[in-house]
Design an enzyme around this catalytic site. Structure first.
Site, PDB file in Angstrom:
ATOM      1  N   ASN A  12     -50.360 115.309 -40.998  1.00 23.62           N
ATOM      2  CA  ASN A  12     -50.850 113.836 -40.639  1.00 23.62           C
ATOM      3  C   ASN A  12     -49.588 113.002 -40.424  1.00 23.62           C
ATOM      4  O   ASN A  12     -48.658 112.707 -41.472  1.00 23.62           O
ATOM      5  CB  ASN A  12     -51.708 113.070 -41.618  1.00 23.62           C
ATOM      6  CG  ASN A  12     -51.746 111.876 -41.538  1.00 23.62           C
ATOM      7  OD1 ASN A  12     -51.418 111.268 -40.453  1.00 23.62           O
ATOM      8  ND2 ASN A  12     -52.303 110.930 -42.482  1.00 23.62           N
ATOM      9  N   LYS A  14     -48.826 110.259 -39.551  1.00 21.57           N
ATOM     10  CA  LYS A  14     -49.192 108.750 -39.697  1.00 21.57           C
ATOM     11  C   LYS A  14     -48.392 107.920 -38.674  1.00 21.57           C
ATOM     12  O   LYS A  14     -48.138 108.392 -37.517  1.00 21.57           O
ATOM     13  CB  LYS A  14     -48.322 108.377 -41.135  1.00 21.57           C
ATOM     14  CG  LYS A  14     -49.120 109.300 -42.056  1.00 21.57           C
ATOM     15  CD  LYS A  14     -48.811 108.880 -43.623  1.00 21.57           C
ATOM     16  CE  LYS A  14     -49.584 109.682 -44.531  1.00 21.57           C
ATOM     17  NZ  LYS A  14     -49.524 109.453 -45.997  1.00 21.57           N
ATOM     18  N   HIS A  98     -59.214 108.202 -43.832  1.00 21.60           N
ATOM     19  CA  HIS A  98     -57.992 108.265 -44.651  1.00 21.60           C
ATOM     20  C   HIS A  98     -57.938 107.240 -45.627  1.00 21.60           C
ATOM     21  O   HIS A  98     -58.276 106.043 -45.203  1.00 21.60           O
ATOM     22  CB  HIS A  98     -56.744 108.258 -43.744  1.00 21.60           C
ATOM     23  CG  HIS A  98     -55.507 108.925 -44.444  1.00 21.60           C
ATOM     24  ND1 HIS A  98     -54.695 107.682 -44.998  1.00 21.60           N
ATOM     25  CD2 HIS A  98     -54.849 110.043 -44.820  1.00 21.60           C
ATOM     26  CE1 HIS A  98     -53.759 108.484 -45.618  1.00 21.60           C
ATOM     27  NE2 HIS A  98     -53.897 109.905 -45.283  1.00 21.60           N
ATOM     28  N   GLU A 100     -55.429 105.523 -46.382  1.00 20.18           N
ATOM     29  CA  GLU A 100     -54.712 104.384 -45.869  1.00 20.18           C
ATOM     30  C   GLU A 100     -55.576 103.218 -44.773  1.00 20.18           C
ATOM     31  O   GLU A 100     -55.305 101.978 -44.864  1.00 20.18           O
ATOM     32  CB  GLU A 100     -53.581 104.753 -45.133  1.00 20.18           C
ATOM     33  CG  GLU A 100     -52.409 105.222 -46.011  1.00 20.18           C
ATOM     34  CD  GLU A 100     -51.587 106.425 -45.602  1.00 20.18           C
ATOM     35  OE1 GLU A 100     -51.441 106.217 -44.444  1.00 20.18           O
ATOM     36  OE2 GLU A 100     -50.786 106.888 -46.526  1.00 20.18           O
ATOM     37  N   GLU A 170     -58.112 113.802 -51.074  1.00 24.96           N
ATOM     38  CA  GLU A 170     -56.841 113.053 -51.315  1.00 24.96           C
ATOM     39  C   GLU A 170     -56.865 112.156 -52.454  1.00 24.96           C
ATOM     40  O   GLU A 170     -57.075 111.022 -51.963  1.00 24.96           O
ATOM     41  CB  GLU A 170     -56.030 112.665 -49.997  1.00 24.96           C
ATOM     42  CG  GLU A 170     -56.081 113.575 -48.924  1.00 24.96           C
ATOM     43  CD  GLU A 170     -55.067 113.055 -47.839  1.00 24.96           C
ATOM     44  OE1 GLU A 170     -54.400 113.727 -47.437  1.00 24.96           O
ATOM     45  OE2 GLU A 170     -55.203 111.878 -46.958  1.00 24.96           O
ATOM     46  N   SER A 216     -49.118 114.934 -51.376  1.00 24.24           N
ATOM     47  CA  SER A 216     -47.707 115.236 -51.819  1.00 24.24           C
ATOM     48  C   SER A 216     -47.754 116.631 -52.031  1.00 24.24           C
ATOM     49  O   SER A 216     -46.796 117.332 -52.706  1.00 24.24           O
ATOM     50  CB  SER A 216     -47.108 114.649 -53.177  1.00 24.24           C
ATOM     51  OG  SER A 216     -47.167 113.163 -53.000  1.00 24.24           O
ATOM     52  N   GLY A 237     -48.888 114.931 -45.223  1.00 22.55           N
ATOM     53  CA  GLY A 237     -48.157 113.833 -44.771  1.00 22.55           C
ATOM     54  C   GLY A 237     -46.558 113.991 -44.566  1.00 22.55           C
ATOM     55  O   GLY A 237     -46.131 114.557 -43.665  1.00 22.55           O
TER      56      GLY A 237
HETATM   57  P1  PGA Z   1     -48.363 112.942 -47.989  1.00 23.53           P
HETATM   58  O1  PGA Z   1     -49.633 112.189 -47.397  1.00 23.53           O
HETATM   59  O2  PGA Z   1     -48.490 114.364 -47.893  1.00 23.53           O
HETATM   60  O3  PGA Z   1     -47.319 112.270 -47.787  1.00 23.53           O
HETATM   61  O4  PGA Z   1     -48.661 112.618 -49.646  1.00 23.53           O
HETATM   62  C1  PGA Z   1     -51.072 113.041 -47.354  1.00 23.53           C
HETATM   63  C2  PGA Z   1     -51.846 112.065 -46.478  1.00 23.53           C
HETATM   64  O5  PGA Z   1     -51.688 110.995 -46.668  1.00 23.53           O
HETATM   65  O6  PGA Z   1     -52.671 112.668 -45.540  1.00 23.53           O
END
Ligand code: PGA
Length: 254
Positions: A12, A14, A98, A100, A170, A216, A237
């Protein structure tokens, strides 16, 4: 992982990468994962880079995903993108719900459900994200929250729809924070999600659905997370923005 389910690792990106930068990243990734066959690889660039990335990944082992999709096919919905628009660019997956989107843009389970259905109707597989916040985990509400999100986001899907759908667990407190859920703790929630699928559909369906972990994921922790019986892949991400590192995560799923 379980040999009955093909692992799926999705990046992803973003709101990172211009189209030119996205081309450079996906070309580098393509070189790194040449020959990888047993893992489904997906990249989800921003909308503005989909067309350019689509051209680079055609006929290869990297599939294209979008970061969201609207439920209507067209209309007065400023800032939204429809499933037919994505389908035209050979988009095969779309992230929906997601954290966010839920936290910063007010998306709800009902909206996520409509987005997932629109994707499915256009032969795009939804990656439906669920997960609790830190406050919810600390109050012991993880199971209730995840149950509500899974039930609400998947409402009305047929068994066939469910087989085309991927779920991403997540935990919000582990997403973009550098903190990872301990593998056993993530496994517990993945097992709960699979139980919810048994109840909503049936055991054979639940056994086939892939549930990704996200939050993460890095080369250093991927193997242990993917080693859990109900973790069938990762939604990555930050670490997906580095071709070499993302390829290491993909290879950890082989
Ligand atoms: P991250 O994001 O791997 O940077 O924690 C994962 C995501 O938001 O899909």
């Amino acid at each position: 992982m379980n040999s009955n389910r093909r692992p799926i690792i999705a990046g992803n990106w973003k709101m990172y990468k211009t189209a030119a930068e996205a081309i450079a990243l996906v070309k580098a990734l393509k070189r790194e994962v040449e020959g990888v066959k047993d893992v489904e690889i997906v990249v989800c660039p921003p909308f503005t880079a989909l067309s350019a990335v689509s051209a680079v990944v055609q006929n290869g082992n990297i599939k294209l995903g979008a970061q969201n999709v609207h439920w209507e096919k067209e209309g007065a919905f400023t800032g939204e993108i429809s499933a037919p628009m994505l389908k035209e660019l050979f988009v095969r997956y779309a992230i929906v719900g997601h954290s966010e989107r839920r936290q910063l843009f007010g998306e709800t389970d009902a909206g996520v459900n409509k987005r997932a259905k629109a994707a499915l109707a256009n032969e795009i597989r939804p990656i439906v994200c669920v997960g609790e916040t830190l406050a919810q985990r600390e109050k012991g509400q993880t199971k209730t929250v995840v149950r509500e999100q899974v039930t609400g986001s998947l409402a009305g899907l047929s068994k066939d729809d469910m087989l085309e759908t991927v779920i991403a667990y997540e935990p919000v407190w582990a997403t973009g924070t550098g903190k990872t859920a301990p593998p056993a703790q993530a496994q517990e929630v993945h097992a709960l999600i699979r139980e919810l699928l048994v109840a909503a559909f049936d055991q054979p369906t639940a056994d086939k659905v892939r549930i990704q972990y996200g939050g993460s994921v890095k080369p250093a922790n991927a193997k242990e997370l993917l080693g859990q019986p109900d973790i069938d892949g990762a939604l990555v991400g930050g670490a997906s923005l580095d071709a070499r590192g993302f390829a290491e995560i993909i290879k950890a799923a082989v």
